[in-house]
Write an enzyme that holds these catalytic residues in place. Structure first.
Site, short mmCIF file in Angstrom:
data_model
loop_
_atom_site.label_atom_id
_atom_site.label_comp_id
_atom_site.label_asym_id
_atom_site.label_seq_id
_atom_site.Cartn_x
_atom_site.Cartn_y
_atom_site.Cartn_z
N ASP A 205 0.86 -1.18 0.00
CA ASP A 205 0.00 0.00 0.00
C ASP A 205 0.90 1.24 0.00
OD1 ASP A 205 -1.70 2.07 0.40
OD2 ASP A 205 -2.69 1.24 2.18
N ASN A 230 3.73 4.53 -11.61
CA ASN A 230 2.45 4.69 -12.29
C ASN A 230 1.25 4.71 -11.34
OD1 ASN A 230 0.45 4.19 -14.65
ND2 ASN A 230 0.15 2.45 -13.25
N TYR A 295 -5.98 16.35 -6.97
CA TYR A 295 -5.43 15.47 -8.01
C TYR A 295 -4.56 16.28 -8.98
CZ TYR A 295 -5.08 12.32 -11.97
OH TYR A 295 -4.58 11.54 -12.99
N LYS A 299 -0.47 15.97 -9.75
CA LYS A 299 0.08 15.68 -11.07
C LYS A 299 1.03 16.78 -11.53
CE LYS A 299 -1.36 11.65 -11.34
NZ LYS A 299 -0.49 10.49 -11.54
N1 LIG Z 1 -7.44 6.94 -16.46
C1 LIG Z 1 -7.27 8.21 -16.69
O1 LIG Z 1 -8.16 8.89 -17.23
C2 LIG Z 1 -5.97 8.87 -16.33
C3 LIG Z 1 -5.70 10.12 -16.91
C4 LIG Z 1 -4.50 10.73 -16.60
C5 LIG Z 1 -3.60 10.12 -15.76
N2 LIG Z 1 -3.88 8.91 -15.22
C6 LIG Z 1 -2.90 8.32 -14.29
O2 LIG Z 1 -2.59 7.01 -14.71
C7 LIG Z 1 -2.09 6.26 -13.61
C8 LIG Z 1 -2.74 4.91 -13.63
O3 LIG Z 1 -4.11 5.04 -13.43
P1 LIG Z 1 -5.18 4.22 -14.27
O4 LIG Z 1 -5.89 5.15 -15.14
O5 LIG Z 1 -4.56 3.02 -14.85
O6 LIG Z 1 -6.20 3.85 -13.07
P2 LIG Z 1 -6.54 2.48 -12.38
O7 LIG Z 1 -7.00 1.49 -13.39
O8 LIG Z 1 -7.44 2.82 -11.26
O9 LIG Z 1 -5.13 1.99 -11.80
C9 LIG Z 1 -4.55 2.60 -10.66
C10 LIG Z 1 -3.48 1.70 -10.12
O10 LIG Z 1 -2.89 2.32 -8.97
C11 LIG Z 1 -2.89 1.38 -7.92
N3 LIG Z 1 -3.06 2.02 -6.62
C12 LIG Z 1 -4.05 2.85 -6.24
N4 LIG Z 1 -3.92 3.15 -4.93
C13 LIG Z 1 -2.82 2.49 -4.50
C14 LIG Z 1 -2.18 2.40 -3.24
N5 LIG Z 1 -2.65 3.01 -2.13
N6 LIG Z 1 -1.07 1.64 -3.14
C15 LIG Z 1 -0.59 0.98 -4.21
N7 LIG Z 1 -1.16 1.04 -5.43
C16 LIG Z 1 -2.27 1.78 -5.56
C17 LIG Z 1 -4.07 0.46 -8.20
O11 LIG Z 1 -3.84 -0.82 -7.62
P3 LIG Z 1 -4.60 -1.41 -6.34
O12 LIG Z 1 -5.96 -0.78 -6.29
O13 LIG Z 1 -4.62 -2.88 -6.59
O14 LIG Z 1 -3.74 -1.02 -5.20
C18 LIG Z 1 -4.02 0.35 -9.70
O15 LIG Z 1 -3.13 -0.65 -10.10
C19 LIG Z 1 -2.41 7.10 -12.38
O16 LIG Z 1 -1.23 7.72 -11.93
C20 LIG Z 1 -3.38 8.14 -12.87
O17 LIG Z 1 -3.30 9.33 -12.15
C21 LIG Z 1 -5.05 8.27 -15.48
#
Ligand SMILES: NC(=O)c1ccc[n+]([C@@H]2O[C@H](COP(=O)([O-])OP(=O)(O)OC[C@H]3O[C@@H](n4cnc5c(N)ncnc54)[C@H](OP(=O)(O)O)[C@@H]3O)[C@@H](O)[C@H]2O)c1
Length: 402
Positions: A205, A230, A295, A299
């Site tokens: 975590d 990530n 957020y 970022k």
């Molecule tokens: N999707 C979008 O629209 C978007 C846009 C811009 C940037 N991003 C960025 O892309 C990155 C990946 O996000 P995603 O879109 O792939 O979302 P996602 O599908 O929700 O994936 C987020 C990941 O972060 C992990 N995570 C969350 N809280 C955590 C914690 N406390 N400890 C360890 N791991 C944690 C989650 O794993 P567990 O829940 O299993 O811990 C999951 O693997 C993020 O940095 C996000 O800010 C996303």
């Protein structure tokens, strides 16, 4: 600065760099003057050897401007289309030179005299055509560039899963981290089977110092050559309505964890003389987002940290890149409590980020996001940018949180 300039010019043969500088002069100095300042009556423009004057010249100067601007971008970023682009444009100049000189000289001597100004350009066109392989994007070759092992945080879903897959496809062993261990184990099995690589799963975590330390302990016997920061999340809603402890955890995952991991692992990369750090930022890092304020602030932190480290670690042969996705189809929206909206695929976004590694400090995923991010951060004033962002975010935020 000197080193950076040296690097820019060392990337390609001197004659290509000279052409790039010429394109930059034309795009940023000469063409704007030619189009906006030069009196219409004095203006002339040549395309395919045909001379245009007056308003026609003004009109046909616009594609010229575009050609030079695209030339600067294509040379600098080594775009695959540049080999054809440069050849075609320079060949067109050679043809124009020949036609013009031959016709103005006239007769049989014109046929010969026309060759003199045309030949240097024809030679340059030939040189560009011969060098078109240079513009093909270099293969990732992650193992050669960074070593045997990568660490990907947030690998249990979305962009992190796609990044882990792309990296494994390059033959690199991957440490997969997140909280949901069963998902990581399933992914590890898939990657080992599909790509014949080794994997390790470290559930942690990252919102807690103990989790960050547990992850570092879990990889301390490995030489991590590529760190992918990530893991991340956001919460949609008005700042004062959101839970304070949840916001603290968000800042820890998005900012503290990447900082702690990078600080610990960069030491080994520096000792080995190679490595890479990848940050998944967001276009939200360039735009203040009301109703996603914390957020976007986290970022912005990732963006600045990554870009600054890019400038700092180059000298140690450590590549750094910040990937800036826009809306992407992952579990992010669900975790953030947003009203569902469409986005890019996680695979596409991951590929864009990895392709930029070693090429540039940051990359925005896709042209539409590029326009949005640049319009908001460079064209609009800060108040207008925040107002526009608020109205967009309000459409994605449940009413009880506005
Ligand atoms: N999707 C979008 O629209 C978007 C846009 C811009 C940037 N991003 C960025 O892309 C990155 C990946 O996000 P995603 O879109 O792939 O979302 P996602 O599908 O929700 O994936 C987020 C990941 O972060 C992990 N995570 C969350 N809280 C955590 C914690 N406390 N400890 C360890 N791991 C944690 C989650 O794993 P567990 O829940 O299993 O811990 C999951 O693997 C993020 O940095 C996000 O800010 C996303």
């Amino acid at each position: 600065m000197r080193e950076w300039l040296y690097d820019i010019f060392r990337e390609r043969p001197w004659w290509m760099s000279a052409t790039m500088v010429f394109c930059a002069f034309m795009a940023f100095v000469y063409m704007p003057w030619d189009i906006f300042v030069k009196p219409v009556g004095q203006d002339s423009e040549v395309w395919f050897g045909i001379l245009f004057k007056g308003y026609w010249a003004k009109l046909f100067a616009i594609p010229h401007w575009f050609v030079y601007a695209a030339g600067v971008y294509g040379f600098r970023r080594r775009r695959p289309w540049m080999g054809f682009w440069a050849t075609a444009y320079v060949a067109q100049v050679a043809f124009g030179m020949y036609l013009w000189t031959a016709l103005s000289t006239g007769g049989f001597s014109g046929i010969l005299v026309g060759l003199f100004p045309a030949l240097p350009f024809a030679g340059l066109a030939y040189a560009f055509w011969n060098s078109r392989d240079y513009f093909e994007p270099a293969s990732l070759n992650l193992v050669t560039r960074y070593g045997e092992w990568a660490l990907v945080t947030g690998a249990s879903s979305g962009i992190g899963t796609s990044l882990a897959r792309e990296i494994a496809a390059e033959g690199m062993n991957v440490v997969l981290s997140a909280r949901r261990e069963e998902r990581l184990l399933a992914l590890a099995g898939d990657l080992e089977r599909d790509f014949g690589i080794k994997t390790r799963v470290v559930a942690a975590d990252l919102a807690e110092r103990s989790g960050q330390t547990a992850l570092l302990d879990g990889v301390k016997d490995l030489d991590i050559g590529l760190l992918v920061n990530n893991a991340g999340l956001g919460y949609a809603g008005r700042f004062d309505l959101l839970d304070g402890e949840q916001l603290r955890r968000l800042v820890s995952v998005n900012c503290e964890a990447p900082l702690v991991l990078a600080h610990a692992l960069v030491q080994g990369m520096r000792d080995r003389g190679r490595g890479a750090v990848f940050f998944t930022g967001s276009i939200a890092g360039r735009i203040p987002l009301p109703l996603h304020a914390v957020y976007s602030a986290t970022k912005a932190f990732d963006q600045f940290l990554g870009e600054a480290l890019w400038g700092e670690l180059r000298a140690s042969n450590i590549d750094v890149v910040v990937l800036e996705p826009g809306s992407t189809e992952t579990e992010f929206q669900q975790v953030a409590g947003e009203i569902a909206h469409s986005g890019q695929s996680a695979d596409e976004v991951a590929r864009i980020g990895l392709a930029a590694l070693g090429q540039q400090p940051s990359v925005i995923a896709g042209w539409f996001n590029w326009i949005q991010a640049n319009a908001a951060s460079r064209l609009l004033t800060r108040p207008i940018s925040a107002h526009v962002a608020r109205s967009v975010m309000a459409k994605q935020t449940p009413e009880d949180l506005i």
